[in-house]
Write a protein that holds these residues in place. Structure first.
Motif, short mmCIF file in Angstrom:
data_model
loop_
_atom_site.label_atom_id
_atom_site.label_comp_id
_atom_site.label_asym_id
_atom_site.label_seq_id
_atom_site.Cartn_x
_atom_site.Cartn_y
_atom_site.Cartn_z
N SER A 83 -40.17 43.52 -12.39
CA SER A 83 -39.10 43.51 -11.44
C SER A 83 -37.71 43.71 -12.19
O SER A 83 -37.87 43.50 -13.42
CB SER A 83 -39.10 42.02 -10.41
OG SER A 83 -38.63 40.94 -11.60
N GLY A 84 -36.80 43.88 -11.35
CA GLY A 84 -35.49 43.93 -12.28
C GLY A 84 -35.10 42.67 -12.62
O GLY A 84 -34.62 42.70 -13.84
N HIS A 85 -35.49 41.29 -12.05
CA HIS A 85 -35.31 40.23 -12.71
C HIS A 85 -35.92 39.83 -14.03
O HIS A 85 -35.50 39.41 -14.88
CB HIS A 85 -35.27 39.17 -11.67
CG HIS A 85 -33.77 38.76 -11.05
ND1 HIS A 85 -33.06 39.53 -11.25
CD2 HIS A 85 -33.70 37.72 -10.28
CE1 HIS A 85 -31.69 39.29 -10.52
NE2 HIS A 85 -32.20 38.10 -9.79
N GLN A 88 -34.34 41.75 -17.18
CA GLN A 88 -33.38 40.79 -17.56
C GLN A 88 -33.98 39.94 -18.55
O GLN A 88 -33.48 39.75 -19.72
CB GLN A 88 -32.36 40.35 -16.37
CG GLN A 88 -31.66 41.42 -15.61
CD GLN A 88 -31.03 40.96 -14.33
OE1 GLN A 88 -30.67 41.85 -13.50
NE2 GLN A 88 -31.10 39.62 -14.22
N TYR A 109 -24.73 41.37 -9.48
CA TYR A 109 -25.66 41.15 -8.28
C TYR A 109 -25.84 39.62 -8.08
O TYR A 109 -25.96 38.88 -9.14
CB TYR A 109 -27.12 41.71 -8.51
CG TYR A 109 -28.25 41.48 -7.96
CD1 TYR A 109 -28.35 41.90 -6.57
CD2 TYR A 109 -29.36 40.76 -8.24
CE1 TYR A 109 -29.47 41.75 -5.71
CE2 TYR A 109 -30.38 40.72 -7.62
CZ TYR A 109 -30.53 40.95 -6.17
OH TYR A 109 -31.57 41.18 -5.54
N THR A 112 -28.50 37.52 -9.98
CA THR A 112 -28.52 37.62 -11.47
C THR A 112 -27.41 36.52 -11.76
O THR A 112 -27.66 35.95 -13.02
CB THR A 112 -28.14 39.13 -11.79
OG1 THR A 112 -28.73 40.11 -11.49
CG2 THR A 112 -27.76 39.14 -13.49
N ASN A 156 -22.94 45.85 -7.85
CA ASN A 156 -23.56 45.16 -6.41
C ASN A 156 -22.73 44.02 -6.29
O ASN A 156 -22.55 42.84 -7.35
CB ASN A 156 -24.80 45.00 -6.83
CG ASN A 156 -25.45 44.40 -5.43
OD1 ASN A 156 -25.09 43.88 -4.54
ND2 ASN A 156 -26.93 44.52 -5.64
N THR A 183 -28.69 49.88 -12.31
CA THR A 183 -29.74 50.11 -11.09
C THR A 183 -29.02 50.79 -10.14
O THR A 183 -29.56 51.74 -9.48
CB THR A 183 -29.93 48.58 -10.69
OG1 THR A 183 -30.77 47.86 -11.48
CG2 THR A 183 -30.60 48.80 -9.20
N GLY A 216 -40.31 46.58 -9.14
CA GLY A 216 -40.25 46.92 -10.56
C GLY A 216 -39.18 46.71 -11.26
O GLY A 216 -37.95 46.94 -10.83
N LEU A 368 -31.74 47.58 -1.26
CA LEU A 368 -30.57 48.64 -1.21
C LEU A 368 -31.16 49.60 -1.71
O LEU A 368 -32.27 49.72 -2.54
CB LEU A 368 -29.28 48.05 -2.24
CG LEU A 368 -29.47 47.78 -3.67
CD1 LEU A 368 -29.22 48.93 -4.53
CD2 LEU A 368 -28.66 46.49 -3.94
C1 LIG Z 1 -31.92 44.39 -7.03
C2 LIG Z 1 -31.40 43.99 -8.11
C3 LIG Z 1 -31.79 43.48 -9.20
C4 LIG Z 1 -32.97 42.57 -9.51
O1 LIG Z 1 -33.96 43.43 -9.15
P1 LIG Z 1 -35.42 42.99 -8.62
O2 LIG Z 1 -36.57 44.23 -8.62
O3 LIG Z 1 -35.34 42.45 -7.06
O4 LIG Z 1 -35.97 41.78 -9.15
C5 LIG Z 1 -30.79 43.27 -10.76
N1 LIG Z 1 -29.70 44.03 -10.56
C6 LIG Z 1 -29.23 44.51 -9.36
C7 LIG Z 1 -28.11 45.58 -9.79
C8 LIG Z 1 -30.13 44.98 -8.35
O5 LIG Z 1 -29.40 45.32 -7.29
#
Ligand SMILES: *Cc1c(COP(=O)(O)O)cnc(C)c1O
Length: 426
Positions: A83-85, A88, A109, A112, A156, A183, A216, A368
């Motif tokens: 995931s994005g998190h 990080q 976000y 975050t 965001n 992102t 992802g 989004l």
């Molecule tokens: C959604 C988002 C994240 C987190 O990503 P996930 O895939 O939901 O874990 C981090 N940064 C930004 C800017 C996002 O929009």
């Protein structure tokens, strides 16, 4: 990236399958890979030879995606994750130890902000939140324990833009990496590494996949940071006990961060991307350039229409002449500033909630970057865990509605907003 963006988006990392000739990247739905013999297995485990061992670490479908994203971002290597998190944490993990901190933008976000202000403290890490438009405040916040600066290229939910070269110069002077969450911009609108970023992270969940089917993330390494220039980054520069004293930077050079991300990060934290998800993201990226163009065109038209409507108090889109970020946007994001922005509706919190309920084409969801248009009231959802001050700093005050403008016919989106605004402000 030697070829053009769209050519790279379709071809990078994806030659015909050597085993079968399959033209699309196959979904390698396998956990493990047969070793040729015991020596081969030992060489792989010692990181003396690159290959596939076990899909928590590497998988051919995921590897194709990693190559494609590294090419699009102009990085030396990339590591995909769940995931994005996760991305990080995977990005910070090699840089941090208990007692270390990062300097992070106030415009991030909401998830975050929570991860950085609450959860990472359990690891003994901390974050100092600073307005990155104030260079002196950033310099003042950096101390001997600071190991990175973190920001979003386009942020965001406000759709504000960061002056990445200016922040990168501060990071360089302090001898620490700049991490950019790309992102919202995607490499189509912004290539942070060319502007001086060391690492780029993404939520692939959003525009990169582009249709709301995958969760992802990815960490891209520029390969340009000298991890051995100081003693600040021992995970990369000093002997690693878990690999018989191997030094990642000395051994792998510009791929040190990438190898560490796989051999330590994914191996021990286990936040792996699955091959099915990687396949969907590969498909999505094929049309990334076309989609981002349309997202930008539609968002600008919708933002301009809203700004001229008396039922709307304010629109944040950085592509508008009225935006304080317009000059930075024109200079650094010439192809556009994406599909996400917020606006304030006349009538405050209550009208905002009514509007979200009255929209028909815009789906009310916590996501989004989808092909379809989405709407959310950030203060009662994604930014709910924040204090009102944090919400306002992040551009998500109680009267604010966030739109993720999709790639539908823009006339239909405007008609939907028109009827919903009428109901919300009646
Ligand atoms: C959604 C988002 C994240 C987190 O990503 P996930 O895939 O939901 O874990 C981090 N940064 C930004 C800017 C996002 O929009």
């Amino acid at each position: 990236m030697i070829q053009g963006f769209d050519t790279t988006a379709i071809h990078a990392g994806a030659a015909a399958d050597p085993a079968t000739g399959a033209r699309q990247v196959p979904i390698y739905q396998t956990t493990a890979y047969a070793f040729r013999d015991a020596d081969h297995a030992a060489a792989l485990f010692n990181l003396q030879e690159v290959g596939f061992i076990y899909s928590r670490l590497t998988n051919p479908t995921v590897a194709a995606l990693q190559s494609r994203i590294a090419a699009l971002e102009g990085g030396a290597g990339a590591v995909c994750c769940s995931s994005g998190h996760a991305a990080q944490i995977l990005a910070l993990f090699p840089l941090m130890e208990p007692g270390r901190n990062i300097v992070a933008s106030t415009r991030l976000y909401g998830g975050t902000v929570t991860q950085f202000s609450q959860t990472i403290r359990r690891f003994g890490w901390s974050a100092k939140f600073v307005d990155l438009d104030d260079p002196q405040a950033v310099r003042d916040a950096i101390d001997d324990d600071t190991r990175a600066i973190f920001c979003e290229s386009i942020s965001n939910p406000g759709g504000y833009v960061t002056d990445i070269p200016a922040v990168a110069a501060i990071a360089d002077a302090a001898g620490i990496p700049l991490i950019v969450d790309n992102t919202l911009a995607t490499p189509y609108l912004c290539r942070p590494i060319e502007m001086g970023a060391t690492l780029v992270v993404h939520s692939l969940t959003k525009y990169m996949t582009g249709n709301g089917t995958v969760t992802g993330g990815v960490v891209v390494d520029s390969g340009k940071f000298d991890w051995s220039a100081s003693d600040k980054f021992p995970s990369l520069s000093a002997p690693e006990p878990a690999y018989h004293g191997l030094k990642f930077h000395e051994t792998f050079g510009n791929l040190a961060f990438t190898f560490h991300g796989i051999a330590i990060g994914l191996r021990d934290l286990g936040m792996t991307m699955n091959p099915q998800g990687a396949h969907y993201t590969l498909m999505g990226i094929e049309t990334l350039g076309l989609r981002m163009q349309r997202h930008c065109e539609n968002a600008l038209k919708v933002a301009q229409w809203l700004e001229n409507d008396p039922r709307v108090v304010k629109v944040t889109y950085a592509g508008l002449e009225s935006s304080p970020w317009k000059a930075t946007a024109d200079r650094l994001y010439p192809k556009g500033v994406g599909g996400l922005f917020t606006f304030e509706i006349a009538g405050g919190y209550e009208a905002a909630v009514k509007l979200v309920g009255a929209l028909e084409l815009f789906s009310h969801v916590a996501n989004l970057g989808d092909a379809r248009s989405l709407v959310i009231h950030s203060a009662s959802t994604t930014h709910r865990q924040l204090t009102e001050d944090q919400q306002r700093a992040a551009g998500a005050g109680p009267e604010v509605v966030r739109l993720s403008v999709g790639i539908e016919d823009v006339e239909d989106l405007i008609a939907d907003l028109d009827q919903a605004l009428a109901k919300a402000t009646a």
